[in-house]
Design a protein around this motif. Structure first.
Motif, PDB file in Angstrom:
ATOM      1  N   TRP A 144       8.289   1.803  -1.092  1.00 16.13           N
ATOM      2  CA  TRP A 144       7.291   2.689  -1.675  1.00 16.13           C
ATOM      3  C   TRP A 144       6.947   3.792  -0.689  1.00 16.13           C
ATOM      4  CZ3 TRP A 144       6.722  -2.422  -0.503  1.00 16.13           C
ATOM      5  CH2 TRP A 144       5.972  -2.711   0.640  1.00 16.13           C
ATOM      6  N   ASP A 156       3.693   5.486   0.567  1.00 17.73           N
ATOM      7  CA  ASP A 156       2.250   5.263   0.541  1.00 17.73           C
ATOM      8  C   ASP A 156       1.506   6.517   0.095  1.00 17.73           C
ATOM      9  OD1 ASP A 156       2.071   2.553   1.463  1.00 17.73           O
ATOM     10  OD2 ASP A 156       2.547   3.246   3.480  1.00 17.73           O
ATOM     11  N   ARG A 168      -3.550   5.161   0.963  1.00 18.57           N
ATOM     12  CA  ARG A 168      -3.682   3.886   1.665  1.00 18.57           C
ATOM     13  C   ARG A 168      -2.325   3.320   2.012  1.00 18.57           C
ATOM     14  NH1 ARG A 168      -8.142   0.633   1.461  1.00 18.57           N
ATOM     15  NH2 ARG A 168      -6.888  -0.498   2.974  1.00 18.57           N
ATOM     16  N   ASP A 169      -2.248   2.646   3.144  1.00 16.35           N
ATOM     17  CA  ASP A 169      -1.080   1.839   3.475  1.00 16.35           C
ATOM     18  C   ASP A 169      -1.122   0.604   2.576  1.00 16.35           C
ATOM     19  OD1 ASP A 169       0.276  -0.481   4.835  1.00 16.35           O
ATOM     20  OD2 ASP A 169       0.846   1.107   6.236  1.00 16.35           O
ATOM     21  N   ASN A 170      -0.064   0.380   1.805  1.00 17.69           N
ATOM     22  CA  ASN A 170      -0.133  -0.644   0.764  1.00 17.69           C
ATOM     23  C   ASN A 170      -0.132  -2.078   1.286  1.00 17.69           C
ATOM     24  OD1 ASN A 170      -0.163   0.551  -2.080  1.00 17.69           O
ATOM     25  ND2 ASN A 170       1.338   1.827  -1.028  1.00 17.69           N
ATOM     26  N   LEU A 227      -3.655  -2.602   2.275  1.00 19.84           N
ATOM     27  CA  LEU A 227      -4.462  -2.804   1.071  1.00 19.84           C
ATOM     28  C   LEU A 227      -4.279  -4.213   0.517  1.00 19.84           C
ATOM     29  CD1 LEU A 227      -6.327  -1.433  -1.035  1.00 19.84           C
ATOM     30  CD2 LEU A 227      -4.259  -0.698  -2.234  1.00 19.84           C
ATOM     31  N   LEU A 242       1.863  -7.053  -4.853  1.00 20.58           N
ATOM     32  CA  LEU A 242       1.718  -5.612  -4.970  1.00 20.58           C
ATOM     33  C   LEU A 242       2.291  -5.201  -6.320  1.00 20.58           C
ATOM     34  CD1 LEU A 242       0.767  -3.080  -3.394  1.00 20.58           C
ATOM     35  CD2 LEU A 242       3.142  -2.809  -2.634  1.00 20.58           C
ATOM     36  N   ARG A 252      -3.030  -3.097  -7.102  1.00 26.00           N
ATOM     37  CA  ARG A 252      -2.330  -1.899  -7.562  1.00 26.00           C
ATOM     38  C   ARG A 252      -1.867  -1.040  -6.394  1.00 26.00           C
ATOM     39  NH1 ARG A 252      -5.341   0.272 -13.056  1.00 26.00           N
ATOM     40  NH2 ARG A 252      -5.782  -1.779 -13.956  1.00 26.00           N
ATOM     41  N   LEU A 253      -0.614  -0.676  -6.436  1.00 31.54           N
ATOM     42  CA  LEU A 253       0.005   0.163  -5.415  1.00 31.54           C
ATOM     43  C   LEU A 253      -0.622   1.549  -5.402  1.00 31.54           C
ATOM     44  CD1 LEU A 253       3.698   0.453  -4.495  1.00 31.54           C
ATOM     45  CD2 LEU A 253       2.615   2.496  -5.414  1.00 31.54           C
ATOM     46  N   ASP A 254      -0.800   2.103  -4.226  1.00 37.50           N
ATOM     47  CA  ASP A 254      -1.272   3.475  -4.054  1.00 37.50           C
ATOM     48  C   ASP A 254      -0.085   4.309  -3.578  1.00 37.50           C
ATOM     49  OD1 ASP A 254      -2.559   5.831  -3.539  1.00 37.50           O
ATOM     50  OD2 ASP A 254      -3.921   5.032  -2.022  1.00 37.50           O
ATOM     51  N   TRP A 293       6.442   4.008  -6.149  1.00 37.14           N
ATOM     52  CA  TRP A 293       7.297   2.834  -5.948  1.00 37.14           C
ATOM     53  C   TRP A 293       8.727   3.193  -6.304  1.00 37.14           C
ATOM     54  CZ3 TRP A 293       9.581  -0.716  -9.714  1.00 37.14           C
ATOM     55  CH2 TRP A 293      10.145  -1.853  -9.116  1.00 37.14           C
TER      56      TRP A 293
END
Length: 248
Positions: free
Chosen positions: A121, A123, A126-128, A131, A146, A221-223, A226
């Motif tokens: 991903w 980022d 935020r660093d996922n 997170l 994630l 939830r990913l920031d 992806w």
């Protein structure tokens, strides 16, 4: 096992990198190179995940290998920022679940990250992995995944993996339905979920389904964006995603 409490939450120091697959859908590229070593923008797929783990203070990464294992081992020896431990599956593939069971003695007693070597991903704010660790609640969760939404995904053509409620609890999407939520290939997992299991071939999905039955599978939830690289046409899409992200 040292709990990650709400007042002083620590990140996992160990991780399992799943890298033993055959990469059949990536042929003919994978005729001579294992899928985790395919390069996107001059960097091997596996190094995107390893770099994310290093940024988050992971000290030991167990990597399972099978196909063209010598090439994988040679590449991994270049890493000097963490301890790489090889879990050798050249005698037989164990799939994601069985691979973790075999590696369990090397992973320790605390919760650990699990990372797929063929998805990564970009980022956002935020660093996922940070997170994922921040929202990890071991008193409520056995696994935390994630989760990407389809609008954040590049190279994905499925119907989604899970339904997520307002608290982040996950259940399976019904067979004929669709969901925007996709497992993004990163998780925090409790080692005791694999206690007593034999290192036989089985998918991590078995562990997911067991946690769903106990209502202890959650998603974060990913920031960002992806990216999955499952077939050769996904490579230029991944390259384009970087350019788009840089221009945003």
């Amino acid at each position: 096992m040292t709990p990650m409490n709400n007042n002083k939450r620590s990140k996992p120091k160990t991780a399992m990198m799943l890298a033993a697959g055959l990469g059949k859908r990536m042929r003919p590229i994978t005729s001579t190179i294992p899928k985790p070593l395919i390069e996107i923008r001059g960097k091997a797929l596996i190094d995107y995940g390893l770099d994310a783990l290093a940024r988050n203070g992971v000290e030991t990464v167990v990597v399972n290998v099978h196909y063209l294992a010598d090439l994988m081992k040679a590449h991994l020896r270049k890493r000097k920022d963490m301890e790489i431990v090889i879990s050798d599956e050249t005698d037989g593939l164990l799939d994601s679940g069985g691979g973790i069971v075999k590696a369990l003695p090397m992973l320790g007693d605390d919760p650990f990250y699990v990372i797929n070597s063929d998805t990564f991903w970009i980022d956002g704010y935020r660093d996922n992995l940070d997170l994922l660790a921040e929202l990890w609640r071991p008193e409520r969760m056995d696994l935390s995944l994630l989760i990407a939404e389809m609008r954040q995904a590049t190279g994905y053509d499925g119907r989604g993996d899970f339904v997520m409620d307002v608290e982040g609890r996950l259940t399976r999407v019904e067979e004929r339905d669709m969901s925007p939520y996709i497992y993004a290939g990163a998780a925090i997992v409790k080692p005791e979920l694999f206690a007593g299991m034999e290192p036989e071939r089985f998918s991590l999905n078995r562990i997911f389904d067991s946690a769903i039955e106990r209502e202890r599978l959650f998603g974060v939830r990913l920031d960002g964006i992806w990216i999955t690289v499952g077939t050769p046409p996904a490579i230029p899409l991944a390259e384009e995603a970087f350019l788009t992200s840089a221009a945003a």
